[in-house]
Design a protein around this motif. Structure first.
Motif, mmCIF file in Angstrom:
data_model
loop_
_atom_site.group_PDB
_atom_site.id
_atom_site.type_symbol
_atom_site.label_atom_id
_atom_site.label_comp_id
_atom_site.label_asym_id
_atom_site.label_seq_id
_atom_site.Cartn_x
_atom_site.Cartn_y
_atom_site.Cartn_z
ATOM 1 N N GLU A 150 0.882 -1.293 -0.039
ATOM 2 C CA GLU A 150 -0.060 -0.022 0.103
ATOM 3 C C GLU A 150 0.690 1.220 0.027
ATOM 4 O OE1 GLU A 150 -1.362 0.308 4.483
ATOM 5 O OE2 GLU A 150 -1.617 -1.777 3.955
ATOM 6 N N ALA A 151 2.019 1.223 0.617
ATOM 7 C CA ALA A 151 2.899 2.392 0.942
ATOM 8 C C ALA A 151 3.691 2.532 -0.531
ATOM 9 C CB ALA A 151 3.972 2.262 1.928
ATOM 10 N N VAL A 152 3.980 1.102 -1.126
ATOM 11 C CA VAL A 152 4.695 1.214 -2.417
ATOM 12 C C VAL A 152 3.778 1.850 -3.587
ATOM 13 C CG1 VAL A 152 5.575 -0.223 -4.389
ATOM 14 C CG2 VAL A 152 6.400 -0.578 -1.878
ATOM 15 N N LYS A 153 2.448 1.621 -3.535
ATOM 16 C CA LYS A 153 1.453 2.097 -4.479
ATOM 17 C C LYS A 153 1.652 3.676 -4.441
ATOM 18 C CE LYS A 153 -3.410 1.869 -5.762
ATOM 19 N NZ LYS A 153 -4.685 1.243 -5.441
ATOM 20 N N THR A 154 1.633 4.374 -3.167
ATOM 21 C CA THR A 154 1.752 5.661 -2.878
ATOM 22 C C THR A 154 3.048 6.196 -3.722
ATOM 23 O OG1 THR A 154 0.672 5.717 -1.029
ATOM 24 C CG2 THR A 154 1.900 7.756 -1.479
ATOM 25 N N LEU A 155 4.349 5.468 -3.385
ATOM 26 C CA LEU A 155 5.343 5.953 -4.071
ATOM 27 C C LEU A 155 5.329 6.066 -5.694
ATOM 28 C CD1 LEU A 155 8.292 4.262 -2.267
ATOM 29 C CD2 LEU A 155 7.691 6.649 -2.128
ATOM 30 N N LEU A 156 4.699 4.924 -6.235
ATOM 31 C CA LEU A 156 4.404 5.033 -7.643
ATOM 32 C C LEU A 156 3.820 6.211 -8.164
ATOM 33 C CD1 LEU A 156 4.119 1.045 -7.726
ATOM 34 C CD2 LEU A 156 6.018 2.324 -8.870
ATOM 35 N N GLU B 78 10.079 4.917 -9.965
ATOM 36 C CA GLU B 78 9.857 3.468 -9.993
ATOM 37 C C GLU B 78 10.514 2.801 -8.912
ATOM 38 O OE1 GLU B 78 12.572 0.150 -12.579
ATOM 39 O OE2 GLU B 78 12.728 2.091 -13.148
ATOM 40 N N VAL B 79 9.829 1.559 -8.490
ATOM 41 C CA VAL B 79 9.923 1.165 -7.148
ATOM 42 C C VAL B 79 10.304 -0.572 -7.449
ATOM 43 C CG1 VAL B 79 8.904 0.457 -4.998
ATOM 44 C CG2 VAL B 79 8.264 2.521 -6.196
ATOM 45 N N GLN B 80 11.480 -0.694 -6.977
ATOM 46 C CA GLN B 80 11.985 -2.081 -7.186
ATOM 47 C C GLN B 80 12.053 -2.634 -5.596
ATOM 48 O OE1 GLN B 80 15.984 -1.822 -8.903
ATOM 49 N NE2 GLN B 80 15.126 -1.367 -10.796
ATOM 50 N N GLN C 95 3.814 -6.804 -6.942
ATOM 51 C CA GLN C 95 3.868 -6.773 -8.489
ATOM 52 C C GLN C 95 2.373 -6.187 -8.849
ATOM 53 O OE1 GLN C 95 4.878 -10.707 -8.875
ATOM 54 N NE2 GLN C 95 6.757 -10.074 -10.218
ATOM 55 N N GLU C 96 1.481 -6.482 -7.926
ATOM 56 C CA GLU C 96 0.035 -6.268 -8.392
ATOM 57 C C GLU C 96 -0.134 -4.734 -8.120
ATOM 58 O OE1 GLU C 96 -2.491 -8.266 -5.835
ATOM 59 O OE2 GLU C 96 -2.039 -9.956 -6.756
ATOM 60 N N VAL C 97 0.653 -3.741 -7.432
ATOM 61 C CA VAL C 97 0.492 -2.319 -7.202
ATOM 62 C C VAL C 97 1.322 -1.616 -8.362
ATOM 63 C CG1 VAL C 97 -0.207 -2.246 -5.111
ATOM 64 C CG2 VAL C 97 2.154 -2.059 -5.233
ATOM 65 N N GLY C 98 2.212 -2.505 -8.787
ATOM 66 C CA GLY C 98 3.276 -1.847 -9.972
ATOM 67 C C GLY C 98 4.752 -1.883 -9.706
ATOM 68 N N ALA C 99 5.142 -2.485 -8.597
ATOM 69 C CA ALA C 99 6.396 -2.484 -8.435
ATOM 70 C C ALA C 99 7.177 -3.846 -9.069
ATOM 71 C CB ALA C 99 6.588 -2.770 -6.945
ATOM 72 N N SER C 100 8.227 -3.885 -9.258
ATOM 73 C CA SER C 100 9.167 -4.995 -9.866
ATOM 74 C C SER C 100 10.052 -5.638 -8.772
ATOM 75 C CB SER C 100 10.058 -4.530 -10.922
ATOM 76 O OG SER C 100 10.919 -3.535 -10.498
ATOM 77 N N ILE C 101 10.297 -7.020 -8.832
ATOM 78 C CA ILE C 101 11.051 -7.782 -7.939
ATOM 79 C C ILE C 101 12.310 -7.982 -8.315
ATOM 80 C CG2 ILE C 101 11.026 -9.974 -6.698
ATOM 81 C CD1 ILE C 101 8.681 -8.020 -5.904
ATOM 82 N N LYS C 102 13.268 -7.807 -7.520
ATOM 83 C CA LYS C 102 14.949 -7.822 -8.077
ATOM 84 C C LYS C 102 15.681 -8.548 -6.979
ATOM 85 C CE LYS C 102 14.175 -4.927 -11.513
ATOM 86 N NZ LYS C 102 14.638 -5.323 -13.079
ATOM 87 N N SER C 103 16.871 -8.845 -7.496
ATOM 88 C CA SER C 103 17.606 -9.616 -6.486
ATOM 89 C C SER C 103 18.128 -8.449 -5.435
ATOM 90 C CB SER C 103 18.932 -10.423 -7.103
ATOM 91 O OG SER C 103 19.596 -9.352 -7.880
ATOM 92 N N ARG C 104 18.968 -8.589 -4.530
ATOM 93 C CA ARG C 104 19.463 -7.989 -3.836
ATOM 94 C C ARG C 104 20.695 -7.232 -4.268
ATOM 95 N NH1 ARG C 104 18.944 -6.821 1.571
ATOM 96 N NH2 ARG C 104 20.573 -5.939 2.906
ATOM 97 N N GLU C 105 21.352 -7.939 -5.265
ATOM 98 C CA GLU C 105 22.557 -7.132 -5.900
ATOM 99 C C GLU C 105 21.946 -6.363 -7.022
ATOM 100 O OE1 GLU C 105 26.005 -7.912 -5.850
ATOM 101 O OE2 GLU C 105 25.346 -9.004 -3.987
ATOM 102 N N GLU C 106 21.083 -6.609 -7.566
ATOM 103 C CA GLU C 106 20.403 -5.515 -8.523
ATOM 104 C C GLU C 106 19.827 -4.242 -7.983
ATOM 105 O OE1 GLU C 106 18.435 -8.121 -12.412
ATOM 106 O OE2 GLU C 106 17.622 -8.406 -10.215
ATOM 107 N N LEU C 107 19.507 -4.476 -6.566
ATOM 108 C CA LEU C 107 18.889 -3.306 -5.926
ATOM 109 C C LEU C 107 20.028 -2.361 -5.641
ATOM 110 C CD1 LEU C 107 16.042 -3.818 -5.615
ATOM 111 C CD2 LEU C 107 16.123 -3.691 -3.212
ATOM 112 N N LEU C 108 21.099 -3.088 -4.777
ATOM 113 C CA LEU C 108 22.265 -2.272 -4.482
ATOM 114 C C LEU C 108 22.841 -1.767 -5.539
ATOM 115 C CD1 LEU C 108 24.068 -4.995 -1.950
ATOM 116 C CD2 LEU C 108 22.555 -2.797 -1.461
#
Length: 374
Positions: free
Chosen positions: A20-26, A31-33, A50-63
């Motif tokens: 719900e908080a991620v949805k606000t950021l979007l 862009e939220v990962q 993912q339903e609110v629009g975020a993408s799922i990433k690995s830790r290495e990708e995020l960093l």
């Protein structure tokens, strides 16, 4: 701009932001990962993000990709070194105590915000993670005590006779203490509360508890609502008064802490040894030295039938609502530094300045600068 939501270490069940908080950021144009499985322990699945629009990433990708990295527990220096140049790091970094991490962030010219540094002002209340998490710990501390206590909290009239209510003593009437008072009263206990700040008396009484008064306390209006160090004479009067009340108590919940210093000793060993067998002490300040002389962090100690529970990260025991509150605090803070979907650091804002550990190789928060100069 990419905002990354990190997965916490295995001992931490909260997540910095729920979907719900991620949805606000979007909705702000960011862009939220989200790190894979970041919300699992707070009952927020990857598909829900993912339903609110975020993408799922690995830790290495995020960093390596995120412009703002958001978490609760701090990253290690090894992981900080993997973050992109100019990335903003946010979490509870224990910046007043962890000099090694603080010095590393400054030396590496990182921009870091430590959420426990949010000023205790009216304007900053909606961003204050310490107050939010104290609400959780105050509530859970009473439930923990009720579970351990070998008797009822409320008064009962039964066919077998009357059961008198348990007597609960709360030491410290800040956010955690007031929530503990309210919860203990809801459970029907007879509640007594102590605080060195006379301003807390009215709040204690309004919740139906009795205020334990010790005259001669030193108060500081600039302490941001926290207690301050007291004279030796007052401390002895305080310990004697607490000792008298402790002898009658079934439960003691201690919440008193002073930022940047060891927690004040309120319950002496002689007091614990004189308490009723079966009594319970919940020490919420155990991780910063303890309000009880016999408490140990994250351990339960038994002395003469009295159980002393040294509480650590109690907020993590209620991860769903704790994460919801934490995320709302973050959103309110991020409004100050995100404009039109882009990062905008306004160091003329006292909340931004007060919360920022460092930027471009310099300490920013007045509290951090003060520590450096002492």
């Amino acid at each position: 701009m990419i905002i990354g939501i990190l997965k916490e270490p295995k001992e931490e069940s909260r997540v910095a932001m729920l979907p719900e908080a991620v949805k606000t950021l979007l909705s702000w144009g960011a862009e939220v990962q989200v790190e894979q499985a970041a919300g699992n322990t707070a009952f927020a699945t990857d598909p829900s993000y993912q339903e609110v629009g975020a993408s799922i990433k690995s830790r290495e990708e995020l960093l390596s990709q995120a412009d703002i990295l958001i978490g609760i527990q701090p990253l290690s220096p090894l992981e900080i070194a993997k973050t992109k140049s100019g990335a903003v790091l946010m979490g509870q970094m224990n910046a007043l105590y962890d000099s090694q991490l603080r010095d590393y962030l400054i030396a590496e010219k990182k921009t870091a915000f430590s959420m426990e540094l949010v000023p205790r002002t009216t304007r900053a209340q909606s961003m204050d993670v310490l107050s939010s998490m104290a609400t959780v710990t105050g509530y859970k501390a009473v439930l923990m005590a009720a579970d351990l206590l070998p008797r009822f909290f409320p008064m009962f009239m039964t066919a077998a006779g009357s059961i008198t209510p348990s007597r609960v003593l709360i030491l410290g009437a800040g956010v955690a203490g007031l929530q503990a008072i309210a919860t203990a009263r809801r459970l029907g206990a007879s509640v007594f509360a102590f605080d060195v700040r006379q301003a807390a008396k009215e709040e204690v009484l309004s919740l139906g508890a009795k205020f334990v008064d010790v005259e001669g306390a030193t108060e500081d209006k600039d302490a941001g609502g926290y207690a301050v160090e007291q004279s030796e004479e007052f401390l002895q009067r305080q310990k004697d008064t607490i000792h008298e009340h402790a002898l009658k108590a079934d439960v003691i919940i201690t919440t008193a802490q002073i930022p940047g210093r060891k927690a004040p000793l309120l319950v002496e060993e002689r007091t614990v040894r004189a308490m009723k067998p079966g009594a319970v002490v919940i020490d919420l300040a155990a991780s910063s030295g303890g309000n009880c002389a016999l408490s140990q962090p994250d351990q339960t100690v038994e002395v003469n039938g009295v159980r002393i529970v040294g509480v650590g990260n109690l907020a993590a025991s209620m991860p769903q609502d704790a994460s919801k509150m934490y995320g709302k605090n973050y959103l309110n803070f991020l409004k100050l530094i995100i404009k039109d979907g882009n990062l905008h650091l306004n160091f003329e804002d006292d909340i931004v300045t007060g919360t920022c550990v460092c930027h471009e190789g310099k300490a920013i928060s007045p509290r951090i600068i003060q520590i450096q100069n002492t």
